[in-house]
Design an enzyme around this catalytic site. Structure first.
Site, PDB file in Angstrom:
ATOM      1  CD  GLU A   1      45.488  48.799  39.370  1.00  0.00           C
ATOM      2  OE1 GLU A   1      45.046  47.685  39.605  1.00  0.00           O
ATOM      3  OE2 GLU A   1      46.052  49.486  40.241  1.00  0.00           O
TER       4      GLU A   1
ATOM      5  CB  SER B   1      45.019  42.211  41.712  1.00  0.00           C
ATOM      6  OG  SER B   1      43.684  42.450  41.382  1.00  0.00           O
TER       7      SER B   1
ATOM      8  CG  ASP C   1      43.464  42.636  37.492  1.00  0.00           C
ATOM      9  OD1 ASP C   1      42.303  42.876  37.084  1.00  0.00           O
ATOM     10  OD2 ASP C   1      43.869  43.007  38.616  1.00  0.00           O
TER      11      ASP C   1
HETATM   12 ZN   LIG Z   1      39.597  42.375  43.539  1.00  0.00          ZN
END
Ligand SMILES: [Zn+2]
Length: 503
Positions: free
Chosen positions: A336, A120, A382
């Site tokens: 997020e 990430s 992501d």
């Molecule tokens: Zn992860």
């Protein structure tokens, strides 16, 4: 009767097609009649007309709202779409998540400069700054060494959030993970390791050399007037280890340097809240820092049991937009759903998919509160996970249930199918992670239990990310830039262009 009916249906069909029908078109038959009155034809014609009528909004965006579902690969989207449909009483397969109705999409290549399958931090640096880098690295180019403070300052890259603040826009950061975690961190910090969330997580030599922990970089952010709305988890990273946590008095902060970053924020004129009620009561006119857990916030299904009361991602989204939307210069808001990823790492599809459904609600909230004429909404992930949806479950099979198949005529049997080892199986599974022995006791497990862990094929400490592409979906000004297969860095470039930022 049949003939007259089919002629009527054909006339309607001709009216709906774009290219038109000529008078000497096919003679009506039972087969054609069945097809023209078929719901799939009617729906398909409607969708085609909508697709052909879609007009790009070819002007700058005043605002950008950028959502990331951490770990929300395509399989997660499909399974969450079915779950959301089933929660509202449908079979589920026909459902679309809110963001799946956005008109423009592209597929996104998520590799980092040193890994086929990314983490990430590398991916967040790519979409926040337009520069791919090494996995684990926050806000630095690939020429920085991972976890090495010395020389990192030469490789700093700037983010959309910083550019927005420098131009006088209002800005916000929202995450259900720690606000110092990789995805939000790359919006405001530079760190050779994503682990440097507090001073306790850094080597003393690196601190002496001048590298600063991620929590401090957020509170001491020097662009514009600082971030206006910050909502998420990670409270411990902002409090000294001598100060008791407000929600869990038996726990302390994590900082070893004695700094109280919450007090520092308040001294600079900001408000601090740590529970849902305080968030609702907070006055609108000061910068807001809301930190709702010492570490990550609760998973959506566990949130009702939280000690202090936590806002949902949807409520945080609504709060952030309402505090930013009066900005004359527009706003940039990053949101997020940070814990889809964490539940997948536990091989726990139940919490991953419920968090993805909550993200669908949050995006619906943002869509309802904004106009596509001035606000670009971008929704992506992501990276993916080693998560699969397989077997031949009948349509409408409970998404967490054992696979139940169909008979020789293609009708659902409602009987649990057995694998070659004589045990039932779930359509959801993982390549890596936690192993569940498929012995006699396996069939007695409840696959719909919130704590059920779908078994892996390869044992590993924590399930792994997946390396296939993720989707980006968008609506609003310049949303039509999103099409085809793109590098993850493209998200930055398209959003920067929409906001009129010069490179
Ligand atoms: Zn992860």
């Amino acid at each position: 009767m049949m003939k007259r009916f089919s002629m009527t249906a054909l006339a309607g069909f001709c009216a709906m097609t774009i290219s038109g029908c000529s008078d000497n078109s096919v003679a009506p038959t039972a087969e054609v009649a069945d097809q023209t009155t078929n719901q799939w034809i009617i729906d398909g014609q409607r969708d085609l007309a909508n697709a052909l009528n879609q007009q790009p909004i070819n002007k700058p965006a005043k605002n950008v709202i950028f959502f990331i579902g951490d770990g929300m690969g395509i399989t997660t989207q499909t399974a969450a779409r079915i779950l959301e449909g089933q929660l509202s009483g449908q079979d589920g397969e026909e459902n679309l998540l809110s963001f799946e109705t956005l008109p423009y999409t592209a597929l996104v290549k998520t590799y980092t400069t040193n890994h086929q399958v990314s983490d990430s931090a590398g991916t967040a640096t790519a979409y926040h700054t337009g520069v791919k880098t090494k996995s684990g690295v926050i806000g630095l180019s690939e020429f920085a060494d991972y976890n090495v403070c010395d020389g990192q300052a030469e490789h700093e890259v700037t983010s959309l959030l910083k550019m927005a603040e420098d131009r006088g826009m209002a800005t916000g950061l929202v995450s259900t993970a720690r606000i110092t975690h990789a995805s939000p961190a790359a919006a405001y910090a530079h760190a050779a390791s994503r682990e440097w969330e507090t001073d306790k997580d850094m080597l003393p030599a690196d601190i002496e050399m001048g590298c600063v922990d991620i929590a401090r970089q957020l509170i001491e952010f020097e662009h514009g007037d600082g971030v206006d709305v910050i909502l998420g988890g990670g409270r411990r990273g902002f409090l000294p280890n001598t100060v008791a946590d407000p929600e869990y008095p038996d726990q302390q902060g994590r900082r070893e340097d004695g700094r109280d970053l919450v007090a520092q924020w308040q001294a600079a004129g900001g408000q601090f809240v740590w529970n849902e009620q305080q968030l609702r009561d907070a006055p609108q006119d000061q910068p807001l820092l809301g930190l709702f857990e010492p570490s990550h916030m609760q998973f959506e299904v566990d949130r009702p049991h939280d000690a202090g009361g936590e806002p949902s991602l949807t409520e945080m989204t609504a709060t952030a937009i309402s505090r930013l939307e009066d900005s004359e210069e527009g706003y940039y808001l990053f949101i997020e759903a940070g814990r889809i990823d964490h539940a997948h790492h536990y091989n726990n599809a139940y919490r991953a998919l419920h968090d993805a459904v909550e993200m669908s609600r949050a995006v619906a909230q943002a869509m309802a509160m904004t106009s596509e004429q001035d606000t670009l909404i971008v929704v992506s992930a992501d990276h993916s996970h080693s998560f699969a949806l397989a077997g031949y479950p009948a349509k409408g099979n409970g998404v967490f249930d054992w696979v139940r198949g169909t008979d020789e005529r293609g009708h659902p049997t409602n009987e649990v199918e057995l694998a070659e080892d004589g045990q039932p199986y779930s359509m959801l599974g993982y390549t890596t992670g936690f192993m569940v022995p498929r012995d006699e006791a396996y069939g007695e497990l409840d696959p719909s239990h919130p704590n059920f862990r779908q078994g892996a094929r390869i044992p590993s400490r924590g399930e792994h990310h997946g390396g296939e592409d993720v989707v980006v979906m968008a609506r609003g000004p310049m949303a039509h830039a999103f099409h085809g297969f793109v590098e993850q860095t493209f998200l930055y470039h398209a959003m920067a262009h929409a906001l009129g930022f010069q490179q």
